[in-house]
Design a protein around this motif. Structure first.
Motif, PDB file in Angstrom:
ATOM      1  N   ALA A   1       0.837  -1.210   0.000  1.00 22.35           N
ATOM      2  CA  ALA A   1       0.000   0.000   0.000  1.00 22.35           C
ATOM      3  C   ALA A   1       0.866   1.252   0.000  1.00 22.35           C
ATOM      4  CB  ALA A   1      -0.933  -0.005   1.209  1.00 22.35           C
TER       5      ALA A   1
ATOM      6  N   ASN B   1       2.140   1.703  -3.456  1.00 22.55           N
ATOM      7  CA  ASN B   1       1.086   2.193  -4.342  1.00 22.55           C
ATOM      8  C   ASN B   1       0.827   3.681  -4.130  1.00 22.55           C
ATOM      9  OD1 ASN B   1       0.467  -0.087  -5.875  1.00 22.55           O
ATOM     10  ND2 ASN B   1      -0.915  -0.914  -4.329  1.00 22.55           N
TER      11      ASN B   1
ATOM     12  N   ASN C   1      -4.999  -0.137  -1.515  1.00 26.63           N
ATOM     13  CA  ASN C   1      -4.806  -1.255  -2.441  1.00 26.63           C
ATOM     14  C   ASN C   1      -6.082  -1.623  -3.178  1.00 26.63           C
ATOM     15  OD1 ASN C   1      -2.090  -1.479  -1.878  1.00 26.63           O
ATOM     16  ND2 ASN C   1      -2.353  -3.064  -0.325  1.00 26.63           N
TER      17      ASN C   1
END
Length: 429
Positions: A222, A225, A292
């Protein structure tokens, strides 16, 4: 119990013969007598013919295995040591779905006898084995936990598609309902685990250890990302940043991407569910999950904007998505986040075609409402390489140019073609 199993005087049973259960069953069957139980009679028949329904194991893995595959309770009744390895998914509200686990507990409870052992491998929240599963075993069997039968928990660590970190090579965490049970269970697993066994102090500790393994990975991905979203706004390539940062000895090597499958994208919700029940909101974990879970839509929206900036009429564009499984080189489509990319693109009326050398078109149609095209066509406005399957690694820029039209865009989620594309607009996370 251990000595009886070792001497083949008692049988070991594995309940649930999917990605986790079948490798375990076959490993034990090379050493002791095993009953492989599954409620799906079609899968049972395939395994009787040395075929892995999940496509993970070769037929040679079945050779020399002392195992009886069955869907019969009468056959299952012959076992004394039960290993439960069924899925523990989440529902549409991201809440734990214990139906498969409780159903398996019901099945085992119906055949449970005095002196038997039951070990759970399914990923759960701390407390689930003793608080949710044991009462079902007691109810169905009429036996008393601790006095008549014992339980344990040994979290699975099977990684689909991974031919290196196989069952025997990964340290196995084991636990039991009392010290004697823990030791007996540990000795049984030591028959097939070359890497060794870690004896956890309690069942809850073992349950917690499993659920945080994937929660930790989820949070780290995460972060990657979120960094990729930030760096994109700065026109910086995330992979170049990670390569530079990775030169430091203690930098953790994670990369951005879609987080699906039956583990990383699911397990954290079991922990946050239990935390909520105890009156605590797991803010950091849920924040990572949100990041996510939204990556598929983020990727699709980014591509749509890129096509608009190129003067394309989005509703008349055609996009090829390469890869539909949840990870590379597997057939498993469970909780594939590529689906989110496809659905978001189609919400803009983009014509999306999907190819995948491993996935089943029929299963995709049944599960998600879309199938595969047999092969890539021509004149695509954009191609999204969503899953880095091995066959895709051999492709080059000329291939992509041959299937795309003017002003093409290549979106390469895992950056496998970075520094190899020069004539096509290229984007990675």
């Amino acid at each position: 119990m251990y000595q009886e199993i070792l001497n083949k005087e008692a049988k070991l049973a594995v309940i649930g013969l999917g990605y986790v259960g079948l490798p375990i069953a076959l490993a034990f069957a090379k050493k002791v007598k095993v009953i492989g139980f599954d409620i799906n009679s079609k899968r049972v028949e395939l395994m009787r013919n040395n075929i892995d329904p999940s496509g993970e194991l070769e037929s040679s893995e079945f050779e020399g295995a002392d195992i009886e595959f069955t869907d019969s309770l009468d056959v299952l009744r012959e076992a004394c040591f039960f290993i439960v390895a069924v899925p523990t998914p989440i529902d549409e509200h991201a809440q734990p779905d214990l139906k498969p686990l409780l159903s398996a507990s019901t099945t085992v409870g119906k055949v449970l006898k005095k002196g038997d052992y039951v070990v759970f491998e399914s990923t759960v929240y701390p407390g689930c084995t003793e608080e949710d599963c044991v009462p079902v075993l007691e109810r169905e069997s009429g036996l008393k936990f601790g006095e008549d039968f014992k339980v344990g928990y040994s979290p699975e660590r099977i990684n689909p598609g991974d031919k290196e970190h196989t069952l025997a090579k990964i340290v196995k965490v084991v636990s039991g309902s009392d010290p004697e049970a823990a030791e007996e269970i540990a000795q049984v697993y030591e028959l097939v685990i070359d890497a060794g066994v870690h004896r956890a102090s309690t069942i809850k500790v073992a349950e917690a250890a499993k659920v945080i393994e994937n929660t930790q990975r989820d949070l780290n991905i995460a972060l990657m990302n979120e960094l990729s979203i930030i760096f994109d706004k700065m026109n910086i390539n995330t992979y170049e940043v990670l390569e530079a940062a990775g030169t430091k000895w203690n930098f953790l090597r994670f990369s951005p991407g879609l987080v699906g499958g039956h583990c990383i994208g699911v397990d954290p919700y079991y922990l946050t569910y239990k935390a909520k029940a105890l009156g605590y909101d797991a803010k950091v974990i849920l924040s990572g999950r949100s990041t996510n879970d939204n990556m598929g839509a983020h990727i699709a929206n980014k591509l749509v904007k890129m096509m608009i900036m190129r003067g394309k009429n989005v509703s008349q564009t055609k996009v090829l998505v390469m890869g539909a499984t949840f990870k590379e080189n597997v057939e498993d489509i469970r909780n594939s986040k590529v689906v989110d990319v496809i659905r978001e693109l189609r919400s803009f009326n983009v014509n999306v075609e999907v190819v995948d050398p491993y996935a089943s078109s029929e299963e995709l149609q049944h599960e998600y409402g879309f199938g595969l095209v047999e092969e890539a066509g021509k004149d695509y406005d954009a191609v999204v390489v969503a899953v880095p399957h091995k066959p895709y690694l051999e492709l080059d820029e000329n291939y992509f140019k041959s299937i795309m039209n003017g002003s093409p865009i290549l979106v390469d989620l895992k950056g496998i073609f970075r520094n190899k594309i020069s004539e096509i607009e290229y984007k990675s996370l």
